[in-house]
Write an enzyme that holds these catalytic residues in place. Structure first.
Site, PDB file in Angstrom:
ATOM      1  N   ARG A 230       3.933  -0.289  -4.856  1.00 35.80           N
ATOM      2  CA  ARG A 230       3.664  -0.843  -3.523  1.00 35.80           C
ATOM      3  C   ARG A 230       2.351  -1.618  -3.462  1.00 35.80           C
ATOM      4  O   ARG A 230       2.023  -2.213  -2.437  1.00 35.80           O
ATOM      5  CB  ARG A 230       3.608   0.286  -2.492  1.00 35.80           C
ATOM      6  CG  ARG A 230       4.881   1.090  -2.411  1.00 35.80           C
ATOM      7  CD  ARG A 230       4.726   2.225  -1.427  1.00 35.80           C
ATOM      8  NE  ARG A 230       4.629   1.735  -0.076  1.00 35.80           N
ATOM      9  CZ  ARG A 230       5.654   1.547   0.727  1.00 35.80           C
ATOM     10  NH1 ARG A 230       6.869   1.806   0.314  1.00 35.80           N
ATOM     11  NH2 ARG A 230       5.483   1.091   1.949  1.00 35.80           N
TER      12      ARG A 230
ATOM     13  N   LYS B 254       6.153  -4.266  -4.182  1.00 35.82           N
ATOM     14  CA  LYS B 254       7.602  -4.115  -4.060  1.00 35.82           C
ATOM     15  C   LYS B 254       8.063  -4.188  -2.610  1.00 35.82           C
ATOM     16  O   LYS B 254       9.069  -4.789  -2.293  1.00 35.82           O
ATOM     17  CB  LYS B 254       7.996  -2.767  -4.678  1.00 35.82           C
ATOM     18  CG  LYS B 254       9.472  -2.485  -4.668  1.00 35.82           C
ATOM     19  CD  LYS B 254      10.172  -3.300  -5.712  1.00 35.82           C
ATOM     20  CE  LYS B 254      11.664  -3.092  -5.712  1.00 35.82           C
ATOM     21  NZ  LYS B 254      12.338  -4.198  -6.400  1.00 35.82           N
TER      22      LYS B 254
ATOM     23  N   HIS C 248      17.801 -36.942  -6.568  1.00 40.32           N
ATOM     24  CA  HIS C 248      17.019 -37.371  -5.399  1.00 40.32           C
ATOM     25  C   HIS C 248      15.535 -37.040  -5.552  1.00 40.32           C
ATOM     26  O   HIS C 248      14.804 -37.043  -4.571  1.00 40.32           O
ATOM     27  CB  HIS C 248      17.577 -36.719  -4.131  1.00 40.32           C
ATOM     28  CG  HIS C 248      18.994 -37.118  -3.852  1.00 40.32           C
ATOM     29  ND1 HIS C 248      19.338 -38.376  -3.427  1.00 40.32           N
ATOM     30  CD2 HIS C 248      20.151 -36.427  -3.990  1.00 40.32           C
ATOM     31  CE1 HIS C 248      20.660 -38.448  -3.286  1.00 40.32           C
ATOM     32  NE2 HIS C 248      21.166 -37.271  -3.631  1.00 40.32           N
TER      33      HIS C 248
ATOM     34  N   LYS D 222      12.726 -15.102 -10.315  1.00 40.71           N
ATOM     35  CA  LYS D 222      12.451 -14.056 -11.314  1.00 40.71           C
ATOM     36  C   LYS D 222      11.403 -14.539 -12.306  1.00 40.71           C
ATOM     37  O   LYS D 222      10.468 -13.824 -12.636  1.00 40.71           O
ATOM     38  CB  LYS D 222      13.719 -13.655 -12.095  1.00 40.71           C
ATOM     39  CG  LYS D 222      14.775 -12.894 -11.351  1.00 40.71           C
ATOM     40  CD  LYS D 222      14.419 -11.468 -11.016  1.00 40.71           C
ATOM     41  CE  LYS D 222      13.718 -11.373  -9.695  1.00 40.71           C
ATOM     42  NZ  LYS D 222      14.474 -11.221  -8.500  1.00 40.71           N
TER      43      LYS D 222
ATOM     44  N   GLU E  94      17.450 -17.783  -7.551  1.00 36.07           N
ATOM     45  CA  GLU E  94      17.096 -16.411  -7.914  1.00 36.07           C
ATOM     46  C   GLU E  94      16.521 -16.360  -9.337  1.00 36.07           C
ATOM     47  O   GLU E  94      15.533 -15.671  -9.594  1.00 36.07           O
ATOM     48  CB  GLU E  94      18.338 -15.509  -7.777  1.00 36.07           C
ATOM     49  CG  GLU E  94      18.176 -14.076  -8.240  1.00 36.07           C
ATOM     50  CD  GLU E  94      17.080 -13.283  -7.515  1.00 36.07           C
ATOM     51  OE1 GLU E  94      16.529 -13.775  -6.518  1.00 36.07           O
ATOM     52  OE2 GLU E  94      16.771 -12.187  -7.992  1.00 36.07           O
TER      53      GLU E  94
ATOM     54  N   ASN F  87      -1.778   2.106   5.598  1.00 32.91           N
ATOM     55  CA  ASN F  87      -0.875   1.063   5.114  1.00 32.91           C
ATOM     56  C   ASN F  87      -0.455   0.255   6.328  1.00 32.91           C
ATOM     57  O   ASN F  87       0.118   0.806   7.266  1.00 32.91           O
ATOM     58  CB  ASN F  87       0.340   1.715   4.438  1.00 32.91           C
ATOM     59  CG  ASN F  87       1.466   0.730   4.200  1.00 32.91           C
ATOM     60  OD1 ASN F  87       1.242  -0.469   4.064  1.00 32.91           O
ATOM     61  ND2 ASN F  87       2.688   1.236   4.160  1.00 32.91           N
ATOM     62  N   GLY F  88      -0.773  -1.050   6.325  1.00 36.12           N
ATOM     63  CA  GLY F  88      -0.410  -1.891   7.469  1.00 36.12           C
ATOM     64  C   GLY F  88      -1.555  -2.822   7.810  1.00 36.12           C
ATOM     65  O   GLY F  88      -2.478  -2.998   7.017  1.00 36.12           O
TER      66      GLY F  88
ATOM     67  N   TRP G 130      -2.683  -2.713  -1.644  1.00 35.97           N
ATOM     68  CA  TRP G 130      -2.352  -4.137  -1.786  1.00 35.97           C
ATOM     69  C   TRP G 130      -3.213  -4.833  -0.735  1.00 35.97           C
ATOM     70  O   TRP G 130      -3.012  -4.654   0.461  1.00 35.97           O
ATOM     71  CB  TRP G 130      -0.870  -4.364  -1.529  1.00 35.97           C
ATOM     72  CG  TRP G 130      -0.430  -5.776  -1.796  1.00 35.97           C
ATOM     73  CD1 TRP G 130      -0.067  -6.302  -2.996  1.00 35.97           C
ATOM     74  CD2 TRP G 130      -0.306  -6.833  -0.843  1.00 35.97           C
ATOM     75  NE1 TRP G 130       0.259  -7.628  -2.846  1.00 35.97           N
ATOM     76  CE2 TRP G 130       0.122  -7.978  -1.539  1.00 35.97           C
ATOM     77  CE3 TRP G 130      -0.539  -6.932   0.526  1.00 35.97           C
ATOM     78  CZ2 TRP G 130       0.346  -9.200  -0.917  1.00 35.97           C
ATOM     79  CZ3 TRP G 130      -0.328  -8.154   1.155  1.00 35.97           C
ATOM     80  CH2 TRP G 130       0.126  -9.271   0.433  1.00 35.97           C
TER      81      TRP G 130
ATOM     82  N   CYS H  54       0.844  -1.193   0.000  1.00 36.63           N
ATOM     83  CA  CYS H  54       0.000   0.000   0.000  1.00 36.63           C
ATOM     84  C   CYS H  54       0.884   1.248   0.000  1.00 36.63           C
ATOM     85  O   CYS H  54       1.929   1.280   0.656  1.00 36.63           O
ATOM     86  CB  CYS H  54      -0.938   0.092   1.194  1.00 36.63           C
ATOM     87  SG  CYS H  54      -2.109  -1.254   1.306  1.00 36.63           S
TER      88      CYS H  54
HETATM   89  C1  AGP Z   1      12.263  -9.941  -5.522  1.00 38.52           C
HETATM   90  O1  AGP Z   1      12.198  -9.989  -6.899  1.00 38.52           O
HETATM   91  C2  AGP Z   1      11.009  -9.880  -4.832  1.00 38.52           C
HETATM   92  N1  AGP Z   1      10.097  -8.960  -5.347  1.00 38.52           N
HETATM   93  C3  AGP Z   1      11.000 -10.102  -3.337  1.00 38.52           C
HETATM   94  O2  AGP Z   1      11.321 -11.441  -3.153  1.00 38.52           O
HETATM   95  C4  AGP Z   1      11.913  -9.233  -2.440  1.00 38.52           C
HETATM   96  O3  AGP Z   1      13.241  -9.530  -2.672  1.00 38.52           O
HETATM   97  C5  AGP Z   1      11.537  -9.464  -0.970  1.00 38.52           C
HETATM   98  O4  AGP Z   1      10.209  -9.064  -0.773  1.00 38.52           O
HETATM   99  C6  AGP Z   1      12.442  -8.754  -0.014  1.00 38.52           C
HETATM  100  O5  AGP Z   1      12.378  -7.380  -0.143  1.00 38.52           O
HETATM  101  P1  AGP Z   1      13.452  -6.437   0.525  1.00 38.52           P
HETATM  102  O6  AGP Z   1      14.760  -6.732  -0.092  1.00 38.52           O
HETATM  103  O7  AGP Z   1      12.964  -5.049   0.210  1.00 38.52           O
HETATM  104  O8  AGP Z   1      13.436  -6.715   1.984  1.00 38.52           O
END
Ligand code: AGP
Length: 632
Positions: free
Chosen positions: A27, A627, A528, A509, A505, A101-102, A75, A2
């Site tokens: 956000r 984000k 395994h 993505k 990673e 927000n929260g 969000w 948010c």
């Molecule tokens: C990464 O592509 C993600 N959107 C997500 O996993 C992110 O890395 C995670 O939420 C942690 O965020 P931060 O680094 O702002 O703490």
């Protein structure tokens, strides 16, 4: 999660609020809304499901007048993403409007109490409970709005950044925070509120970061007098227990151009291509190739804490957690200190054993991730030393840490983290090298890094930005063969050692932005279980640069090919073995093993990006994601 934005001053508020919402849309983008008090004293609320552009279309023919207003991009947590649950929310009498927000964790108990008093609720949100509680408190206790906000917040369990308008006081904007970020921008006879500084930057570079349990009250009638340091003070900050606070104005280090796409179709692609420069920025003043040295002030100032550490605990989420895993390999190899890497969300609740001589490294791009913040607070309460690696300057995590290191990559706006990851890995590698070298120089162990190896890696760090540029030159080819894989329902990513976290990673993505299921696995674990999944339909991405376990990974590729799997391999330039057996090969320049993740992750970022683009996905704002994850 948010985004909140507010304005009070002499300009028309609506365009400022809408522009601010666009900046904060990363956000959350389930719904958007705005509340304005117009010149006639009417409180107008407009809301729409979906992105900010939907709100703009809805409000196009409405009265958007007024020089005071608040706005929100959501969000969803409590209640589905629809117009009724969108913020702002009115109080019972429709005199107050709130954005939030929260999460208010005890909202159900509070709601039941209010319903007994005859209050009715339109939405399913916890936020509406808060605005009703504030109105109820004000009427019941016969107090002004600021006091009602303070008293109501004393009853709240949970996290909040809120902003409130009162129709009967069109000269006043009230806001508060706990656990969710809130910044006040101080302009000329105008004030701005926002979840981060991005909506503020084009109007002023003077900001105040609001602390937990602080309540901000800005009174328009005070504007034009002597400013916030004068006797008639438009801006007043107190705690929820009414302790007076002195605002500390800071200068914002953010430019408008950093918030724009600069000709790229998406922020994610811009951020991938920025990496040669952002890594240079991350290392500036720290890596000195001429003197074969690394100077990391957070380490220099706290050497003894690191050298005496019996254990290092790394805590983070998502991509930052992957960076932490890579750091585990580097710290154990160079500094010979045992490292544990923890998901913050698990660590904070599992009663971990934390000692006073532990060093806890928290990694977070945003510096606001709720789980990581809580993990730090837990470790801090047990006496551990907290060192954070963050990108957003002045965010909550660096502020509660004992020391740390900023990554300095500028704002990362694409929801999928790219340039923050490579900078985190770089910062953590620098830290590992510093600890290792210092230990050896003090004779605290000679199994760590030798001087020759240290010098080699420092020199190689200086080459990394150019080497990333060389990998980026292959973008067109990666884009071309990405089209082949849009049919896939599943992907496996394999890697070993330093490149096992890279495999995870790469998988993250792809999942995030293309909605294709993907799993990152240590290559040797394939036999395994996951090997059962291999077939012609299953693309397998293998990260196989020239490293200690190269031969073993080659055998894994043979095993995949024997089962007709389709292999995309990331190899070192000049590789003649994997190139012959893989279906697609992307080469990265030769480098030190510990630095290979900085190169091998680049093609994986591009692969995910191009698959998502061909599939028509919303790359910068993937569904269900935000984000900055400021809720649990
Ligand atoms: C990464 O592509 C993600 N959107 C997500 O996993 C992110 O890395 C995670 O939420 C942690 O965020 P931060 O680094 O702002 O703490």
């Amino acid at each position: 999660m948010c985004g909140i934005v507010g304005y009070i001053g002499k300009r028309k508020a609506y365009p400022i609020l809408i522009k601010g919402l666009h900046r904060l849309e990363y956000r959350g983008y389930d719904s958007a809304g705005v509340a304005l008090i117009n010149e006639q004293g009417q409180l107008n609320i407009y809301k729409a499901k979906g992105k900010v552009s939907e709100l703009e279309a809805y409000a196009a023919d409405k009265d958007t007048g007024g020089t005071i207003g608040i706005a929100h991009t959501r969000w969803a947590t409590h209640g589905e993403p629809n117009t009724v649950n969108a913020h702002p929310h009115y109080s019972e009498s429709e005199r107050l409007a709130i954005i939030h927000n929260g999460i208010i964790e005890n909202y159900a108990v509070l709601k039941a109490g209010l319903m007994e008093q005859g209050y009715t609720f339109r939405s399913e949100t916890d936020t509406e409970v808060l605005v009703q509680l504030i109105e109820y408190t004000q009427l019941n206790e016969h107090v002004d709005l600021k006091t009602a906000v303070q008293l109501a917040l004393q009853q709240v369990i949970g996290a909040y950044a809120i902003a409130i308008l009162d129709k009967d006081h069109p000269d006043t904007l009230i806001a508060a925070r706990k656990g969710s970020p809130l910044v006040v921008g101080v302009g000329q006879e105008e004030y701005f509120l926002a979840s981060d500084a991005t909506p503020i930057v084009e109007y002023t570079d003077q900001v105040i970061y609001i602390e937990d349990e602080e309540v901000v009250c800005i009174r328009m009638s005070g504007l034009g007098d002597e400013g916030i340091s004068g006797t008639t003070n438009p801006l007043d900050i107190t705690t929820i227990n009414n302790v007076q606070k002195t605002p500390e104005i800071k200068r914002l280090e953010l430019s408008l151009s950093q918030l724009e796409k600069g000709g790229y179709p998406h922020f994610m692609l811009k951020e991938i291509f920025e990496q040669p420069r952002t890594l240079t920025d991350s290392m500036r003043g720290r890596v000195n190739v001429r003197q074969d040295n690394i100077a990391l002030s957070g380490f220099i100032d706290n050497k003894e804490r690191f050298l005496n550490a019996k254990r290092i605990i790394i805590t983070a989420c998502g991509t930052s957690w992957h960076a932490g895993l890579i750091a585990m390999y580097a710290i154990e190899e160079f500094a010979q200190i045992p490292v544990e890497v923890e998901y913050s969300s698990e660590f904070r609740y599992r009663k971990p054993v934390i000692n006073k001589d532990d060093v806890v490294i928290a990694i977070s791009q945003s510096g606001e991730t709720a789980d990581t913040l809580a993990a730090i607070q837990l470790a801090k309460s047990k006496g551990a030393f907290i060192f954070s690696i963050c990108n957003v300057i002045g965010a909550s995590i660096p502020r509660v840490s004992d020391s740390g290191c900023y990554t300095h990559v500028g704002p990362e706006i694409g929801v999928a983290s790219t340039k923050a990851f490579t900078a985190q890995v770089t910062a953590l590698t620098m830290l590992a090298l510093c600890i290792g070298r210092e230990k050896r120089m003090r004779g605290l162990g000679d199994e760590g890094i030798s001087e020759e190896q240290f010098v080699r890696i420092v020199r190689e760090l200086g080459q990394i930005p150019n080497k990333i540029s060389r990998v980026l030159e292959q973008e067109k080819r990666i884009a071309d063969f990405s089209k082949t894989f849009t049919y896939a329902q599943n992907f496996i990513y394999l890697g070993r050692g330093y490149n096992y976290p890279v495999a995870m990673e790469g998988a993250l993505k792809l999942k995030e932005i293309s909605y294709i299921h993907a799993e990152g696995y240590p290559a040797a674990e394939m036999k395994h279980g996951p090997i059962a999944l291999i077939s012609q339909e299953m693309p397998v991405v293998v990260v196989a640069p020239h490293c200690g376990t190269y031969e073993k990974v080659v055998s894994n590729i043979q095993e995949i090919k024997a089962r007709k799997g389709r292999v995309i391999a990331i190899v070192t330039e000049g590789d003649e073995v994997v190139s012959k057996i893989a279906d697609y090969v992307i080469e990265v320049p030769e480098t030190e093993e510990c630095l290979t993740p900085l190169l091998t992750v680049i093609p994986l970022q591009l692969l995910a990006y191009h698959i998502a683009v061909v599939k028509g996905c919303d790359v910068d704002q993937p569904r269900n994601l935000a984000k900055s994850v400021t809720v649990e």
